[in-house]
Design a protein around this motif. Structure first.
Motif, PDB file in Angstrom:
ATOM      1  N   GLY A   1       7.682   1.015   5.989  1.00  0.00           N
ATOM      2  CA  GLY A   1       7.640   0.961   7.450  1.00  0.00           C
ATOM      3  C   GLY A   1       7.322   2.284   8.118  1.00  0.00           C
ATOM      4  O   GLY A   1       7.087   2.325   9.324  1.00  0.00           O
ATOM      5  N   HIS A   2       7.295   3.391   7.345  1.00  0.00           N
ATOM      6  CA  HIS A   2       6.958   4.665   7.981  1.00  0.00           C
ATOM      7  C   HIS A   2       5.495   4.723   8.420  1.00  0.00           C
ATOM      8  O   HIS A   2       5.098   5.680   9.062  1.00  0.00           O
ATOM      9  CB  HIS A   2       7.326   5.856   7.090  1.00  0.00           C
ATOM     10  N   HIS A   3       4.728   3.715   8.075  1.00  0.00           N
ATOM     11  CA  HIS A   3       3.353   3.671   8.570  1.00  0.00           C
ATOM     12  C   HIS A   3       3.279   2.986   9.927  1.00  0.00           C
ATOM     13  O   HIS A   3       2.216   2.893  10.511  1.00  0.00           O
ATOM     14  CB  HIS A   3       2.465   2.924   7.585  1.00  0.00           C
ATOM     15  N   MET A   4       4.413   2.470  10.396  1.00  0.00           N
ATOM     16  CA  MET A   4       4.372   1.577  11.548  1.00  0.00           C
ATOM     17  C   MET A   4       5.260   2.054  12.693  1.00  0.00           C
ATOM     18  O   MET A   4       5.633   1.260  13.549  1.00  0.00           O
ATOM     19  CB  MET A   4       4.803   0.176  11.086  1.00  0.00           C
TER      20      MET A   4
ATOM     21  N   SER B   1       0.800  -1.210   0.000  1.00  0.00           N
ATOM     22  CA  SER B   1       0.000   0.000   0.000  1.00  0.00           C
ATOM     23  C   SER B   1       0.835   1.263   0.000  1.00  0.00           C
ATOM     24  O   SER B   1       0.344   2.301  -0.407  1.00  0.00           O
ATOM     25  CB  SER B   1      -0.965   0.001   1.179  1.00  0.00           C
ATOM     26  N   HIS B   2       2.078   1.226   0.450  1.00  0.00           N
ATOM     27  CA  HIS B   2       2.855   2.432   0.204  1.00  0.00           C
ATOM     28  C   HIS B   2       3.177   2.582  -1.283  1.00  0.00           C
ATOM     29  O   HIS B   2       2.894   3.626  -1.858  1.00  0.00           O
ATOM     30  CB  HIS B   2       4.110   2.588   1.054  1.00  0.00           C
ATOM     31  N   PRO B   3       3.736   1.548  -1.933  1.00  0.00           N
ATOM     32  CA  PRO B   3       3.895   1.686  -3.386  1.00  0.00           C
ATOM     33  C   PRO B   3       2.578   2.030  -4.079  1.00  0.00           C
ATOM     34  O   PRO B   3       2.566   2.757  -5.072  1.00  0.00           O
ATOM     35  CB  PRO B   3       4.411   0.317  -3.812  1.00  0.00           C
TER      36      PRO B   3
END
Ligand SMILES: [Cu+2]
Lengths: 124, 560, 227
Positions: B309-312, B260-262
């Motif tokens: 990983g910046h979502h976590m 989902s980031h890409p």
């Protein structure tokens, strides 16, 4: 049009090579199974050996059966990029797993006992 | 003249515009079984616009509910479902297919000078898979809805009721439609460029579409397996994500955000693709930094895989991993910045004409810059701990997704509308609608930055009294925004009642699609598309003599 | 590309641009068409790798978290049957590549024979899998909450079987899909539709089949041989 020649040129390999590759694949399969009965120091060594042999086998299939050796390099690039992404995914997740604070519930090796708040001090 | 196209000059219309891909052949069956990329693009267009309408209505209802700190028009459960469905519909049914599958399908082969995409039947299959996925999604909405948010985080999603499994399955199915579009575009760009067109002579739209397709192909399968695993966890309790069974809920977030980031770049890079066309066309000037823009698309696609990983940061991810991901996140800003500066440099000293598509392009520059820069705040770990899961995040991604992608989509829609349907819309109405959307958008989402930085959490049904004025401001803004969007719809649809009146090249574009008739014939070109000049070649001596439409006031900058 | 196909304002006649029915109208040459199909197939295979890859990553991390359980659980699998299936699949890959080779040399009969042999291998593979699954079902070695095997010394073995069934199940589905595709190619081969100019379907199904084999090459040691 000239497609006849271009096509014929593509069809490299040939029965002889294919059969040799098959024999090599079968021999490697025997070796993996054989090696699984032998304890090589730590369990890790066995896993590395098994996966190493699998990679050799996979490369043989890719290079000869899937014609990557004779194809335009673009097809091989697609394969390599996919594998690279997979490696990246595995490596990043593994980095997170191995460097987490061991007291966090998610790192506990056993199930969290009760459906109580997840922070329960997972004594097991 | 030898330099201009080998083709009929625009004065000599070989074909009458009434023989075009829309009318030849006629009949519903010929549409439903078509393998023509243009028709498939149009069918996608209607489908995603329907999805946009549904998702938009959900959004307006959510905003109305937030007019007061307590219950306004719906229960808390309904509210949870409402914002979840808004997210799921907008992401999976609208934004992801919007530019690539609708506009891209129509424009990409034309811009390449090809007669179709590489795999026309796969293209049609992709459309029907989309339809099946949409039907499954609507079934899930009617039959229980979801209250997980569009992110389906475990362990909540693996234990809550409702139609989560069906909705995730719908997203799984939709993923294949996206993958097939991606495969088609990559093969098309590699193999079907017009004779003489090298990679560096492709319109930048194609570069960005290529980058998007790469992400679609590489990331979507991981979403597929993630959603399957979630369905398995819900039905069999397989124990991979559920901590009660020895699983790891953070692992779900890794799986989810690896796609989902890409996927954010599946949404925004096509927006950038359109902007790269609009700006040179309406500045009548060669694009500045062609290669920089082209390669920055590829760079975004690849860097986009390194930052999920910046979502976590606050989800229990290890500190080392968070630090690495935060560090890498900043790198994504570089190619985006490269693009913005190159667009600005293109406009510098150009002869800018402010037609509707260009107004959208300028809105994009402003809004996307805000969206992108606030992303840097969130990528910084220390700041993110304060801002995580607040309205600041909501405002940030709406500036990127709506201020970026949707605005660019609207710009592209106005840009190619005459080519798609052969009619010109009302220019003044178009401009007014664009202004309304710009004002309404900012009125809706600027206050949310403030709300978020003051601590208003996202997804909450009730909130503290002190947040009410800003929430109300935001809701009023959403009505202006809604009004603007309805005006766009009315303006565009009204044009369809007119007879064909669009010239081949209403904007003075230099890419292939403007050289064929509007709307194009079924086989795209009434001439042999052979490349004679670059996609943004506005040197006066290279332009066809067409008084009134294209008359650059001064020599254009010298970047060729 | 022939002049007529480009200039004719006639309604599209898909796939039949004049003389050559195997050349689709939007391609100029067979080579261009062949290359496009091939890159398309490889991209699809890339997505397959990442789809299975997700399961491999999940397996790897869960294996690291529950290594004793995984080692204990894998003893319930029958190495000999796994080995047998590996050999069957490797041989089928060989027959497949021979089918492609025969098609490229205009040897219709040989193509048909090799395709049938490949189909037979696939069927054997699924039969063996059927007996393996039956045995697991009987013992209650099932995924997730359906796991009912009694007397385990090490807890949490159900997670291993969750992965075992998902990975081999997804793989078996791919084998089934491959068999369907191969039957379609076989029908075309019997009818003599292929020639050395155009045998793209055999080639593409071949690529797919080798990938299914390649995935099994990794599944076998990971599931059956870990220690
Ligand atoms: Cu992100």
């Amino acid at each position: 049009m000239s497609h006849d020649t271009t096509h014929a040129e593509r069809a490299h390999g040939g029965p002889k090579i294919y059969t040799l590759v098959l024999v090599a694949l079968l021999i490697l399969t025997f070796i993996t199974v054989g090696a699984s009965y032998v304890k090589l120091g730590s369990g890790m060594a066995n896993v590395i050996l098994a996966l190493g042999i699998a990679t050799v086998k996979g490369s043989l299939v890719g290079l000869f059966f899937m014609h990557l050796r004779y194809d335009k390099p673009l097809n091989a690039l697609v394969l390599l990029v996919s594998l690279f992404m997979l490696g990246l995914f595995l490596l990043s997740c593994y980095t997170d797993f191995e460097t987490r604070d061991p007291l966090e519930p998610a790192r506990l090796k056993a199930p969290v006992a009760a459906p109580a708040p997840a922070a329960a001090h997972g004594a097991h | 003249m030898a330099d201009v196209l080998a083709v009929p000059l625009h004065a000599t219309h070989k074909h009458d515009a009434s023989d075009n891909y829309l009318t030849n052949p006629r009949g519903l069956k010929s549409w439903l079984t078509t393998v023509d990329h243009k028709r498939i693009g149009i069918m996608y267009l209607w489908a995603i616009l329907a999805a946009f309408l549904i998702g938009g209505v959900f959004a307006l209802l959510v905003r109305i509910e937030l007019l007061t700190p307590k219950t306004t028009i719906m229960s808390a459960e309904t509210y949870n479902k409402m914002f979840s469905l808004h997210g799921a519909v907008m992401v999976f049914l609208f934004i992801i297919p919007s530019i690539p599958a609708a506009l891209g399908n129509f424009a990409l082969p034309l811009m390449l000078g090809a007669k179709d995409v590489a795999f026309p039947r796969l293209n049609l299959l992709s459309y029907y898979i989309y339809v099946v996925g949409a039907i499954l999604g609507i079934t899930a909405m009617v039959g229980g809805g979801i209250d997980t948010g569009w992110t389906f985080y475990t362990p909540y999603s693996s234990t809550t009721g409702g139609a989560v499994s069906l909705m995730t399955f719908a997203a799984f199915v939709l993923g294949f439609s996206s993958i097939f579009t991606g495969i088609n575009f990559i093969a098309t760009i590699h193999k079907l460029r017009a004779p003489g067109m090298t990679w560096y002579q492709m319109p930048l739209f194609c570069w960005s579409m290529y980058a998007t397709a790469v992400i679609q192909v590489l990331a979507t399968p991981v979403l597929g397996i993630t959603l399957l695993l979630l369905i398995m966890e819900r039905t069999f309790h397989i124990g991979i994500f559920d901590p009660k069974l020895g699983g790891d809920p953070v692992l779900f977030q890794h799986f989810f955000w690896f796609y989902s980031h890409p996927a954010v770049y599946i949404m925004i890079v096509p927006g950038m693709a359109i902007i790269s066309e609009l700006i040179p066309t309406f500045s009548k000037k060669s694009i500045f930094g062609y290669k920089a823009i082209g390669f920055s698309s590829i760079a975004i696609a690849l860097l986009g895989f390194l930052v999920w990983g910046h979502h976590m940061f606050v989800a229990g991810q290890s500190q080392l991993a968070s630090t690495l991901f935060s560090f890498l996140t900043f790198f994504v800003a570089i190619p985006s910045g490269v693009k913005v500066f190159n667009w600005l440099a293109t406009m510098y000293r150009g002869s800018i004409s402010l037609e509707t598509p260009m107004l959208y392009a300028i809105s994009f520059l402003l809004l996307f810059s805000i969206g992108g820069l606030t992303g840097l705040f969130l990528g910084m770990m220390s700041v993110d701990i304060h801002l995580h899961d607040t309205y600041f995040v909501v405002a940030h991604f709406h500036y990127v997704m709506m201020g970026g992608t949707v605005i660019a989509f609207l710009g592209g829609l106005h840009y190619w509308w005459p080519k798609m349907f052969g009619r010109m819309y009302n220019e003044n109405l178009g401009r007014i609608a664009c202004a309304l959307i710009f004002v309404g958008f900012n009125a809706t989402f600027l206050p949310q930055f403030v709300l978020g930085s003051r601590g208003m959490p996202r997804r909450y049904y009730n909130y503290l009294e002190q947040f009410q004025p800003l929430h109300q401001f935001s809701t009023f803004g959403s009505w202006i925004l809604g009004l603007g969007l309805f005006m766009v719809a009315g303006n565009l649809l009204a044009s369809l009642r007119k007879p064909y009146d669009a010239p081949r090249n209403p904007w003075g574009g230099r890419t292939f699609e403007w050289e064929t008739q509007s709307p194009p014939i079924t086989h795209n070109f009434d001439f042999d598309p052979v490349l004679k000049h670059g996609p943004y070649d506005y040197r006066p001596e290279k332009l066809p003599p067409r008084p009134g439409v294209l008359s650059p006031a001064r020599p254009a900058g010298g970047h060729s | 590309m022939s002049e007529s196909a480009l200039t004719a304002p006639a309604p599209r006649a898909p796939e039949h641009s004049g003389h050559d029915s195997t050349l689709q109208h939007h391609f100029a040459t067979h080579e261009q068409q062949f290359d496009a199909s091939k890159i398309g197939m490889w991209l699809f295979l890339g997505t397959e790798i990442l789809l299975f890859g997700g399961l491999f990553v999940g397996y790897g991390l869960m294996q690291a978290a529950h290594s004793e359980a995984f080692v204990a659980a894998h003893h319930h699998l029958d190495k000999r049957l796994g080995f047998l299936n590996t050999v069957v699949l490797l041989v089928s890959s060989w027959t497949m590549v021979m089918a492609v080779h025969s098609a490229s040399k205009d040897r219709r009969k040989a193509t048909v024979r090799y395709l049938i042999a490949t189909l037979a291998c696939a069927a054997i593979f699924l039969c063996v899998k059927y007996f393996e699954y039956g045995h697991k079902f009987h013992e209650g070695l099932l995924p997730g909450m359906y796991y009912s095997h009694k007397g385990d010394a090490v807890p949490n073995q159900f997670i291993f079987f969750s992965f075992y069934f998902m990975m081999t199940g997804l793989h078996a589905l791919h084998i089934l899909g491959g068999m369907v595709a191969m039957s379609w190619v076989l029908r075309k081969a019997v009818r003599g539709e292929f020639s050395s100019t155009w045998y793209t379907p055999v080639d593409l199904v071949g690529l797919y089949w080798h990938l299914v084999d390649l995935i099994w090459i990794y599944l076998f040691p990971l599931l059956y041989l870990i220690s």
